[in-house]
Structures are given as structure tokens and as C-alpha cells.
Motif scaffolding. Structure first.
Motif, PDB file in Angstrom:
ATOM      1  N   ALA A  46      -9.571   5.068  -0.213  1.00 35.76           N
ATOM      2  CA  ALA A  46      -8.223   5.435  -0.643  1.00 35.76           C
ATOM      3  C   ALA A  46      -7.209   5.096   0.450  1.00 35.76           C
ATOM      4  N   PRO A  47      -6.030   4.600   0.089  1.00 34.73           N
ATOM      5  CA  PRO A  47      -5.638   4.204  -1.268  1.00 34.73           C
ATOM      6  C   PRO A  47      -6.323   2.908  -1.682  1.00 34.73           C
ATOM      7  N   TYR A  48      -6.423   2.681  -2.998  1.00 37.69           N
ATOM      8  CA  TYR A  48      -7.085   1.479  -3.475  1.00 37.69           C
ATOM      9  C   TYR A  48      -6.158   0.278  -3.283  1.00 37.69           C
ATOM     10  N   ALA A  49      -6.486  -0.534  -2.324  1.00 38.17           N
ATOM     11  CA  ALA A  49      -5.760  -1.775  -2.055  1.00 38.17           C
ATOM     12  C   ALA A  49      -6.511  -2.500  -0.958  1.00 38.17           C
ATOM     13  N   ALA A  50      -6.464  -3.803  -0.995  1.00 41.23           N
ATOM     14  CA  ALA A  50      -7.065  -4.592   0.075  1.00 41.23           C
ATOM     15  C   ALA A  50      -6.000  -4.927   1.105  1.00 41.23           C
ATOM     16  N   ILE A  51      -6.354  -4.767   2.361  1.00 40.64           N
ATOM     17  CA  ILE A  51      -5.487  -5.236   3.438  1.00 40.64           C
ATOM     18  C   ILE A  51      -5.747  -6.730   3.614  1.00 40.64           C
ATOM     19  N   VAL A  52      -4.701  -7.528   3.569  1.00 42.04           N
ATOM     20  CA  VAL A  52      -4.829  -8.983   3.637  1.00 42.04           C
ATOM     21  C   VAL A  52      -4.143  -9.479   4.904  1.00 42.04           C
ATOM     22  N   ALA A  53      -4.868 -10.313   5.662  1.00 42.36           N
ATOM     23  CA  ALA A  53      -4.320 -10.879   6.894  1.00 42.36           C
ATOM     24  C   ALA A  53      -4.699 -12.349   6.962  1.00 42.36           C
ATOM     25  N   ASN A  54      -3.963 -13.119   7.746  1.00 47.35           N
ATOM     26  CA  ASN A  54      -4.259 -14.544   7.907  1.00 47.35           C
ATOM     27  C   ASN A  54      -5.611 -14.729   8.579  1.00 47.35           C
ATOM     28  N   SER A  55      -6.332 -15.752   8.159  1.00 52.65           N
ATOM     29  CA  SER A  55      -7.578 -16.127   8.808  1.00 52.65           C
ATOM     30  C   SER A  55      -7.331 -17.339   9.700  1.00 52.65           C
ATOM     31  N   GLU A  56      -8.413 -17.870  10.254  1.00 51.95           N
ATOM     32  CA  GLU A  56      -8.296 -19.034  11.134  1.00 51.95           C
ATOM     33  C   GLU A  56      -7.890 -20.293  10.376  1.00 51.95           C
ATOM     34  N   ARG A  57      -7.972 -20.269   9.040  1.00 51.64           N
ATOM     35  CA  ARG A  57      -7.615 -21.437   8.258  1.00 51.64           C
ATOM     36  C   ARG A  57      -6.200 -21.349   7.688  1.00 51.64           C
ATOM     37  N   ALA A  58      -5.454 -20.327   8.048  1.00 60.19           N
ATOM     38  CA  ALA A  58      -4.049 -20.242   7.637  1.00 60.19           C
ATOM     39  C   ALA A  58      -3.243 -21.324   8.351  1.00 60.19           C
ATOM     40  N   GLY A  59      -2.149 -21.732   7.723  1.00 54.16           N
ATOM     41  CA  GLY A  59      -1.320 -22.764   8.330  1.00 54.16           C
ATOM     42  C   GLY A  59      -0.579 -22.297   9.562  1.00 54.16           C
ATOM     43  N   ILE A 102       0.873  -1.175   0.000  1.00 53.37           N
ATOM     44  CA  ILE A 102       0.000   0.000   0.000  1.00 53.37           C
ATOM     45  C   ILE A 102       0.911   1.225   0.000  1.00 53.37           C
ATOM     46  N   ASN A 103       0.554   2.210  -0.808  1.00 46.09           N
ATOM     47  CA  ASN A 103       1.461   3.349  -0.986  1.00 46.09           C
ATOM     48  C   ASN A 103       1.277   4.443   0.044  1.00 46.09           C
ATOM     49  N   SER A 104       0.256   4.318   0.891  1.00 46.28           N
ATOM     50  CA  SER A 104       0.071   5.279   1.979  1.00 46.28           C
ATOM     51  C   SER A 104      -0.763   4.617   3.065  1.00 46.28           C
ATOM     52  N   SER A 105      -0.883   5.285   4.192  1.00 48.32           N
ATOM     53  CA  SER A 105      -1.630   4.732   5.310  1.00 48.32           C
ATOM     54  C   SER A 105      -3.086   4.466   4.910  1.00 48.32           C
ATOM     55  N   LYS A 106      -3.598   3.332   5.358  1.00 51.43           N
ATOM     56  CA  LYS A 106      -4.982   2.969   5.058  1.00 51.43           C
ATOM     57  C   LYS A 106      -5.748   2.818   6.364  1.00 51.43           C
ATOM     58  N   HIS A 107      -6.895   3.486   6.461  1.00 49.07           N
ATOM     59  CA  HIS A 107      -7.696   3.444   7.683  1.00 49.07           C
ATOM     60  C   HIS A 107      -8.787   2.391   7.557  1.00 49.07           C
ATOM     61  N   VAL A 137       0.013   0.695   7.799  1.00 52.68           N
ATOM     62  CA  VAL A 137       1.011   1.243   6.887  1.00 52.68           C
ATOM     63  C   VAL A 137       1.852   0.090   6.345  1.00 52.68           C
ATOM     64  N   TYR A 138       2.555   0.345   5.253  1.00 51.93           N
ATOM     65  CA  TYR A 138       3.283  -0.708   4.557  1.00 51.93           C
ATOM     66  C   TYR A 138       4.356  -1.340   5.442  1.00 51.93           C
ATOM     67  N   THR A 139       4.983  -0.554   6.302  1.00 49.31           N
ATOM     68  CA  THR A 139       6.065  -1.087   7.139  1.00 49.31           C
ATOM     69  C   THR A 139       5.572  -2.108   8.159  1.00 49.31           C
ATOM     70  N   GLU A 140       4.261  -2.203   8.355  1.00 48.55           N
ATOM     71  CA  GLU A 140       3.712  -3.167   9.300  1.00 48.55           C
ATOM     72  C   GLU A 140       3.422  -4.523   8.656  1.00 48.55           C
ATOM     73  N   MET A 141       3.634  -4.656   7.358  1.00 53.22           N
ATOM     74  CA  MET A 141       3.343  -5.912   6.695  1.00 53.22           C
ATOM     75  C   MET A 141       4.273  -7.019   7.195  1.00 53.22           C
ATOM     76  N   ASN A 142       3.769  -8.259   7.093  1.00 58.22           N
ATOM     77  CA  ASN A 142       4.493  -9.445   7.586  1.00 58.22           C
ATOM     78  C   ASN A 142       4.798  -9.343   9.071  1.00 58.22           C
ATOM     79  N   SER A 143       3.846  -8.815   9.820  1.00 55.01           N
ATOM     80  CA  SER A 143       4.003  -8.709  11.263  1.00 55.01           C
ATOM     81  C   SER A 143       2.624  -8.694  11.909  1.00 55.01           C
ATOM     82  N   TRP A 144       2.611  -8.777  13.249  1.00 56.90           N
ATOM     83  CA  TRP A 144       1.361  -8.759  13.994  1.00 56.90           C
ATOM     84  C   TRP A 144       0.844  -7.332  14.140  1.00 56.90           C
TER      85      TRP A 144
END
Length: 512
Positions: free
Chosen positions: A457-470, A375-380, A414-421
């Protein structure tokens, strides 16, 4: 409290402490101790030694009931006496073959993934596929599907792996006790570098087939299903149910989807046919039925089929692109309400009846593991409470925000929080759920959960693990006090409706 830097490489990452026997466990006075009497299918409670209790409520089952007590689920795959693999300890017993059969006549039995629950069983076998070759359909059996030199695709078992706990004071042997919640078996290169993986979850088995290009996608895949003593019933939202003589659904196959590898993990519903066979059913799946070749499609594509014991579904989403479907897969997707949008629904599988009439919620967090989408900017993202049961929410019937949804909070990503809790504060909402149960349903909010909707805005989906993730499954972390010595200054929303000053909402809202 636990730090969210913990990274679990496989299986579950609900961050709770497990002490199987308080009397015999060697724990320090400062270490939280599990209160075994408060165990539930989804949760554990710990005495922190300072007058507070912390509950860890997972979105997937962590215990099963046996011998009048809640036992830890252990889905570690081990060899059985017949050379197959089975999970160690769970109410849902799963058996998978150690290799794929190359003989189509025997594929019904030798390729079978078998689920056993109570006195019922469900066996699913991949038997055939149809490949589009030079504009002519070529019907192939498993002998053509398997490409190993010895004519059988061997299995790769994924059980426990080392957990990174460098920033946590959690003993590694305790962490190991919940690494066993899920496992996987991977058949490598079953067809031209395509892998077939079988994920063992607490209440289900998820089979995934990957395709590296549009040309790799077969016209169809056919599965043989043996459901001894159960009748097949097609339900709403493309769900297949297997019903016992009492009319109860024992097993389900939820709607089947195919996903791309984009940042948004776009999903496409998959058509299927089902017909009777001499000794079972034939399920034929058409992976490309709602998918067209496009330069915007990101490969590889993953086809997911799930076979499950009917349980509460605690994380799922709906999509504008598949408006009549309820999406239950390894990801939660959160986006805007129009323009290829997604909304995610979350339930807290806790009745709160064991917290006691004096309980006050001190802190409640919903923890999700963010995927690495750009994501290119903060998403609320806004959080809305639910005042009605959300289980049949599709885009067509539930995408609007109405009198059954109340804005109760929000958070930024924000983008820097990706791949983290990511911690999401739901303290006031959790107190309202507790109040509802403790006040004979006179105040507060029924515990139907909440839904998350992102700004456009910005146009992007925030994706996170669900209960069915490994791994890295979402969970609630709830700390509460049992002290009766409180005042409204000490607990300003104790037995009161959530106030505007607490949730910083500018417009008047109604919670009841």
C-alpha cells in the motif's frame, strides 16, 4: 558533493567530473581532479583534495578501451562521407540512414541500422508491416509505411542539449563532456503520425515505434537481419543471440516488449518468429500478441527492440504479468510482491579492487531519477542484498524473499519527489562489498547487487529511469578515505558485518 537538482534533457546524466588530462587541465586547488589510473569501463574516481576520494560508477559504460587506456565514449551522431550518420567515438560503431527508403527492394540496405564491434557487424532493417484493415490483412511495404510528401521520412538528430547546472559549481565544458554518452535519431510521422526513434546507447541501439491507438498497431512488423559470420541462437527468456565460431555471443536482441503510457508504464511481452532468408534472417514481430484492447490501457504504446553488444546488465526488473521474462528497458519498476507486482534488480559494476586495503567507505548513495507517476500517499521501498547471482531472475523463480536476500535498508517516496533525483543510502552495503574483496571473501557480502521491493500500500509502482533511458541514468556516488588511522569508533562497520543498530532492522538477519 553534487546536487541532485541537475536535470539533463538528453543523453546521460551520471554526475561525474571529467578531466581528460590532469597535467594540462586548468583546475583550481579546490576542484576535484580525476585520478586517471583508477578509470574503469563504468567509473571515474576523483581526488577531493581533503584526503577523500569520490567514485562515480554509472550503470551503463562510460569508457571504452583503446590504445591501452580508457577513453570517453562519445556517441554524438555526425554525417559520414556517404550521407549517413555515425557515432563519433566508441568501441561499438553505429551507422543509421539519413532517411528511410521507399523502395522495398532496396529497403534491406537503405533502411539498415548497422552495428560494428571488433571484426563483427549486425545490420537490422525494417522492411515490411501487415496492417489489419476492415478485417482483412493488407500486406504493405515501406513505400506505404512512409507518408512524407517527398516519399522519404527525414531524420531529426538529437545530440547535445544545454544542461541545467544553475545549482552546481560544475564547469559547463565538463558537463558537455558527458552529455555525449547517448544520442538519438527520430524519423517523424513515418506512418500516420507515428514516430520511429533510434536511440544510440553506450553498448546498444534501441529502436522504438509508437502507436496512438489500438487500431494503429500493425499485425506484424518484419525486420531483415544480416549477421555476417555469426550464427543465430535462440536463448532463454526470448533472447536472440548471434554467436561467433568460438561459441561466443557477440550481439544480442533481448526480449521485446510493448509499453503503455500509464504511471506504471505497464509492460507486455511480444511474440516473434524468426526464419532464414537467402542472405540473412527475417524477424517478424507481433506487437499485439499479448495485448488486448482495454479501457485501462493508456496510449500511446511504445514497442522497443534493442540490439546490443553482450555486456553486464545492471538494472532490470521482473513482473508478475510476464512471469518468465527479464525486463530490460528504459524504466525500473518497483512494486509489491503480488497483485501485478514488479521487482527491480541493481548491480554495482565495480570490483572494488582498486580502492586499497585501507579504504573505508564514508558515504555511498545510489541515485535514481523518478518518473512522474502518481501516488496518493508515501510509499516505502525496502532494499534487500543479494547473496547469489541474480542474472536469470524471473518472477517465477525469484519473486520470493528467501535465505539469499537480507533486508539492509529502505527509503520512502512521496509524490512531490517525482521528476527529480532520489538519493538512496547504501553506505553499509557498499562497505560490506568492499570488505568481501579485502578479506579473501571471509567477511562482508559478494557484490551481486541488491533488489528493491515496495510495500503493498498504496497500490502503485514506483517508476525510475534505468541505464537504457535516454537521459538521467542511475549511478552510484561513493566517497571513501584511504587513511589507515581508524578506530571502531571512527568506522563502526569497518571489517565487521552490518549490525542491526546500523540498518535499523528489528528482526535478526544473516548477511553471510
Amino acid at each position: 558533493m553534487l546536487k541532485k537538482g541537475l536535470s539533463v534533457l538528453t543523453t546521460i546524466s551520471i554526475l561525474f567530473l571529467t578531466v581528460s588530462n590532469v597535467c594540462s587541465s586548468a583546475v583550481s586547488a579546490d576542484e576535484p581532479v580525476e585520478i586517471l589510473s583508477l578509470r574503469s569501463e563504468y567509473g571515474k574516481h576523483f581526488n577531493n583534495g581533503d584526503g577523500t576520494i569520490t567514485a562515480y560508477i554509472n550503470t551503463a559504460p562510460i569508457h571504452y578501451w583503446q590504445n591501452n587506456q580508457w577513453m570517453d565514449i562519445d556517441n554524438t551522431l555526425v554525417l559520414d562521407e556517404y550521407g549517413n550518420y555515425t557515432n563519433e567515438s566508441n568501441s561499438l560503431s553505429v551507422t543509421i540512414p539519413s532517411q528511410l527508403s521507399v523502395n522495398n527492394d532496396e529497403a534491406k540496405t537503405e533502411n539498415a541500422v548497422k552495428l560494428e564491434y571488433e571484426e563483427f557487424s549486425l545490420s537490422v532493417s525494417l522492411t515490411d508491416l501487415s496492417i489489419n484493415e476492415s478485417e482483412k490483412d493488407v500486406y504493405a511495404d515501406i513505400e506505404n509505411y512512409v507518408q512524407q510528401n517527398d516519399s522519404a521520412a527525414k531524420i531529426n538528430i538529437i545530440n547535445n542539449t544545454q544542461t541545467d547546472c544553475s545549482d552546481n559549481n560544475i564547469p559547463i565544458d565538463v558537463i558537455d563532456s558527458y552529455n555525449n554518452i547517448a544520442s538519438a535519431a527520430v524519423f517523424e510521422s513515418v506512418y500516420d503520425d507515428i514516430d520511429l526513434s533510434i536511440d544510440i546507447q553506450p553498448a546498444s541501439v534501441i529502436e522504438s515505434v509508437t502507436f496512438n491507438s489500438f487500431e494503429d498497431i500493425p499485425d506484424s512488423l518484419t525486420y531483415f537481419i544480416d549477421a555476417d559470420g555469426l550464427d543465430l541462437e535462440c536463448k532463454d527468456s526470448n533472447v536472440i543471440g548471434f554467436i561467433n565460431d568460438n561459441g561466443e555471443c557477440v550481439f544480442e536482441i533481448p526480449a521485446i516488449f510493448i509499453y503503455d503510457s500509464s504511471n506504471e508504464s505497464k509492460s507486455y511481452s511480444v511474440d516473434y518468429d524468426i526464419s532464414d532468408s537467402d542472405d540473412g534472417y527475417l524477424l517478424t514481430v507481433y506487437p499485439a500478441s499479448n495485448l488486448t484492447e482495454s479501457e485501462n490501457t493508456v496510449y500511446p504504446l511504445t514497442l522497443n527492440s534493442e540490439y546490443t553488444v553482450e555486456r553486464s546488465v545492471n538494472t532490470y526488473c521482473n513482473s508478475e504479468s510476464s512471469p518468465n521474462e527479464i525486463i530490460r528497458d528504459q524504466y525500473m519498476r518497483i512494486s509489491n510482491t503480488s497483485g501485478h507486482g514488479y521487482q527491480t534488480y541493481v548491480s554495482c559494476n565495480d570490483s572494488f579492487v582498486n580502492y586499497g586495503s585501507n579504504a573505508t567507505i564514508l558515504d555511498a548513495k545510489f541515485n535514481i531519477f523518478l518518473r512522474g507517476n502518481y501516488i496518493n500517499s508515501s510509499k516505502h521501498i525496502k532494499i534487500y542484498s543479494l547473496q547469489t547471482q541474480p542474472m536469470n531472475c524471473t518472477w517465477n523463480n525469484a519473486s520470493a524473499l528467501d535465505e539469499y536476500n537480507t533486508l539492509v535498508g529502505g527509503f520512502d517516496v512521496v509524490y512531490t519527489e517525482m521528476n527529480s533525483w532520489k538519493e538512496i543510502d547504501v553506505t553499509a552495503l557498499t562497505q560490506a562489498w568492499l570488505n568481501y574483496g579485502n578479506s579473501s571473501q571471509n567477511i562482508g557480502i559478494p557484490c551481486y547487487g541488491f533488489k528493491m521491493v515496495a510495500d503493498s500500500a498504496p497500490y502503485a509502482a514506483i517508476v525510475a529511469n534505468s541505464e537504457r533511458a535516454g537521459s538521467n541514468k542511475p549511478y552510484f556516488e561513493i566517497t571513501y578515505s584511504l587513511s589507515s588511522d581508524y578506530t571502531l569508533d571512527y568506522a563502526p562497520y569497518k571489517y565487521n558485518n552490518i549490525t542491526l543498530s546500523l540498518i535499523h532492522i528489528s528482526e535478526p538477519t544473516r548477511l553471510l
